[in-house]
Design an enzyme around this catalytic site. Sequence first.
Site, PDB file in Angstrom:
ATOM      1  N   HIS A   1       3.512  -2.296   3.231  1.00  0.00           N
ATOM      2  CA  HIS A   1       3.569  -0.918   2.727  1.00  0.00           C
ATOM      3  C   HIS A   1       4.918  -0.663   2.071  1.00  0.00           C
ATOM      4  O   HIS A   1       5.954  -1.052   2.614  1.00  0.00           O
ATOM      5  CB  HIS A   1       3.352   0.095   3.862  1.00  0.00           C
ATOM      6  CG  HIS A   1       2.011  -0.022   4.522  1.00  0.00           C
ATOM      7  ND1 HIS A   1       1.752  -0.969   5.500  1.00  0.00           N
ATOM      8  CD2 HIS A   1       0.861   0.680   4.353  1.00  0.00           C
ATOM      9  CE1 HIS A   1       0.495  -0.844   5.900  1.00  0.00           C
ATOM     10  NE2 HIS A   1      -0.070   0.143   5.221  1.00  0.00           N
TER      11      HIS A   1
ATOM     12  N   ASP B   1       0.818  -1.210   0.000  1.00  0.00           N
ATOM     13  CA  ASP B   1       0.000   0.000   0.000  1.00  0.00           C
ATOM     14  C   ASP B   1       0.860   1.272   0.000  1.00  0.00           C
ATOM     15  O   ASP B   1       2.009   1.275   0.439  1.00  0.00           O
ATOM     16  CB  ASP B   1      -0.902   0.045   1.240  1.00  0.00           C
ATOM     17  CG  ASP B   1      -2.013  -0.989   1.174  1.00  0.00           C
ATOM     18  OD1 ASP B   1      -2.021  -1.776   0.202  1.00  0.00           O
ATOM     19  OD2 ASP B   1      -2.846  -1.020   2.095  1.00  0.00           O
TER      20      ASP B   1
ATOM     21  N   HIS C   1      -5.128   9.544  -0.191  1.00  0.00           N
ATOM     22  CA  HIS C   1      -5.121   8.676   0.987  1.00  0.00           C
ATOM     23  C   HIS C   1      -5.984   9.214   2.140  1.00  0.00           C
ATOM     24  O   HIS C   1      -5.558   9.224   3.295  1.00  0.00           O
ATOM     25  CB  HIS C   1      -3.690   8.483   1.484  1.00  0.00           C
ATOM     26  CG  HIS C   1      -3.510   7.241   2.313  1.00  0.00           C
ATOM     27  ND1 HIS C   1      -3.774   7.213   3.663  1.00  0.00           N
ATOM     28  CD2 HIS C   1      -3.086   5.994   1.988  1.00  0.00           C
ATOM     29  CE1 HIS C   1      -3.502   6.012   4.139  1.00  0.00           C
ATOM     30  NE2 HIS C   1      -3.096   5.249   3.141  1.00  0.00           N
TER      31      HIS C   1
ATOM     32  N   HIS D   1      -5.937   3.004  -4.566  1.00  0.00           N
ATOM     33  CA  HIS D   1      -5.846   3.296  -3.135  1.00  0.00           C
ATOM     34  C   HIS D   1      -6.152   4.775  -2.868  1.00  0.00           C
ATOM     35  O   HIS D   1      -5.639   5.350  -1.906  1.00  0.00           O
ATOM     36  CB  HIS D   1      -4.444   2.937  -2.635  1.00  0.00           C
ATOM     37  CG  HIS D   1      -4.358   2.705  -1.150  1.00  0.00           C
ATOM     38  ND1 HIS D   1      -5.251   1.890  -0.468  1.00  0.00           N
ATOM     39  CD2 HIS D   1      -3.487   3.163  -0.215  1.00  0.00           C
ATOM     40  CE1 HIS D   1      -4.924   1.870   0.814  1.00  0.00           C
ATOM     41  NE2 HIS D   1      -3.860   2.634   0.998  1.00  0.00           N
TER      42      HIS D   1
END
Length: 756
Positions: free
Chosen positions: A295, A143, A198, A194
Amino acid sequence: MTPRRRRPVPQPDSAPAPGWGQAHDPGLGRTIGQAADRVPGPAYGRDVRRGGRRRGRRRVAGRGVEPSGHWLMLLAGVALAGCALTLDGFVKNVVGETGPQRGGGDPASWLEPVRRSGPVLDLTGDKPAGARPKARTVALTFDDGPDPEWTPLVLDALKKHGAKATFFTVGSKIAAHPELTRRIVAEGHEIGNHTYTHPDLSAVPAWRAELELNLTQKALAGATGLHTMLARPPYSSTPDAITGEQWDTLAMLGREGYLIALADLDTEDWSRPGAAGIARAAFPRGGRGAVVMMHDSGGDRAQTVEAVCRLLDRLDRAGYRAETLTSALGMPSAHRPAAQPERIAGAALGLAQRAANAFTDALWWVLFATGVLTLARLLLLVVLARVHARRSRGPGPALTWERPPGVSVIVPAYNEEAGIAATVRSLVATAYPGPVEVLVVDDGSTDRTAEAAAGPRLPGVRVIRQDNAGKAAALNTGIRHARHEFLVMVDGDTVFEPDTIGHLVRRLADPRVGAVSGNTKVGNRRGLIGRWQHVEYVIGFNLDRRAFELLDCMPTVPGAIGAFRRGALVGLGGVSTDTLAEDTDLTMALCRAGWRVVYEERALAWTEAPATLGQLWRQRYRWCYGTMQAMWKHRRALAEPGPFGRRCLGYLALFHVLLPLLAPVVDLMAVYHTAVGDPLPAVAVWAGFVVVQAAAGWYALRLDRERVSALWVLPLQQLVYRQLMYLVVFQSVATALLGVRLRWHTVRRQGTFAAP
């Protein structure tokens, strides 16, 4: 005795010095020096008719006398800057890519069937459906990238082990690093949505959530030509953690047609538990398949990179395969070709974002440079002013003549009926022991200026009338009629103290001195605008001019109060009519001719400052434009021996033109940082500038023996008055670049000194 001339200075009766962008500079438009067609010079007042003749400046054919296009330039520039900062602020105003997850309530019990169905949810149909990876298959997901530092290392680790993964990318980072996004796709990995910046989708309005998803798709299309069917909401985790509030977000993603990817194993690598701990948390148990969350951006990901290597080695030994998410589910690829319009829009979005980021970064550098220059200038001025103040504490230079010489005071006047009588009375009431004559040159006034000057019938006062030809021409008329060697020039709205002329003449006792600048003070300082100008005048005269004298680079002897040696002016051919700032032009010519120009703080003159913002604008516009004319006219001084050209012209170009054009960045970035980050640093920086300027103002007021309580207007001055001065500089520069000739701007007099 006269000093050695450095080089000849063009005489007014010869060909005038080329102006800004004349025929020999073909790219710059009409000359800035043609302020009034050069004949007979800049109009001192409005166009007036005398006996059927139109005097003054003619209009430019086909357009008005003032530029208008520059305001469109300014508005366009402001709009572009606003859009750039808005886009950059939108991209950077993130909650925190790897911060603690937002609490959304306890997991809802009615979602238990959904949780058991698997980490990948299909909510596009009437009933929720879920899926899990195949046995001994791991879908590694990363991510918050792509990140220019950590994503390449993750890709290298995957390539080394022949593994594939899925990257849930942030749209703004795709736009910032399209080449890295293309590498992810080229190496056989998968891309998921995504969001663009964010945010927590459960905490933003529906339109913002849709915008986040759509912008990410556009950025992906611009970088790779693809769209994706996968999505993962920021701050999501495993199905067990789904709350009722988060379910609404997932349902929205389903309605948008996305396959929603949560995780079986959340490594929480953002907390940096160590590479071994991350690898251990990512390893599935019992031979089951799993979706693993890691991540590749959002901070130091060294532990994650090491954990990927450890995990892949362990998976290889245990007989697991690392595949993309759709491959692990036995589904077709999530990538879909994007339409050409989407690709074009995405490419434009990426270009705009990168340009906005570069623009913002440049503004930070400009802010830094502006702050350093401002602080350095104030420090230099204060130090030099202190040195000058110590040197000038004595009685002044000794007189070299037996009897006080005669002085001719020249008062050019155009429509000065309101205050000319007070000016003349103050000059006649001088305490100077030598002979003094006062010459009032009425430059074609349309009111009763001449009658008001002659009315009191004071001794030694002569009134000379002429057609309107400009202030410089009026001064030259006074010089021709003057009887004495020492000349004092004073505006028709200014009054002298009784000992002012004596202080001016005392400095002329030095045969090297060609001119003396007096100390101008604002008389009408009761209103806010007057107080602002009072502080500005005190700082300008008691800091700047003291420094200029020590550095031998005085740029201006103000028209309100100045003393000159007649021989010096005659040697120059009189006062030039080439510019709208005849005082600056004359002072520069004297310095180039080798004369010293000094400042006498004890020679006080009280002047009437503009009382309205409109009048102030007109005055400062003319001053600034005329100063740039004079700078351009005397630009060859840069190559001449001596300090004047490099020091004076360099200082004016840096601090009177360039810095005011850049200084609004301080306010702009303060607003920007307040909107997108913690406002305290921005407020602190702005307050720091005010404090430093207040300290310099305090010292200037002390030198001038003025009340320091006047500084209470300084914060308001920074908010309003300073912005007005910036716009004045911008308009002056634009006027010059557009080649528009500027007329003389008169200021309506209020008669401040008319009452006894």
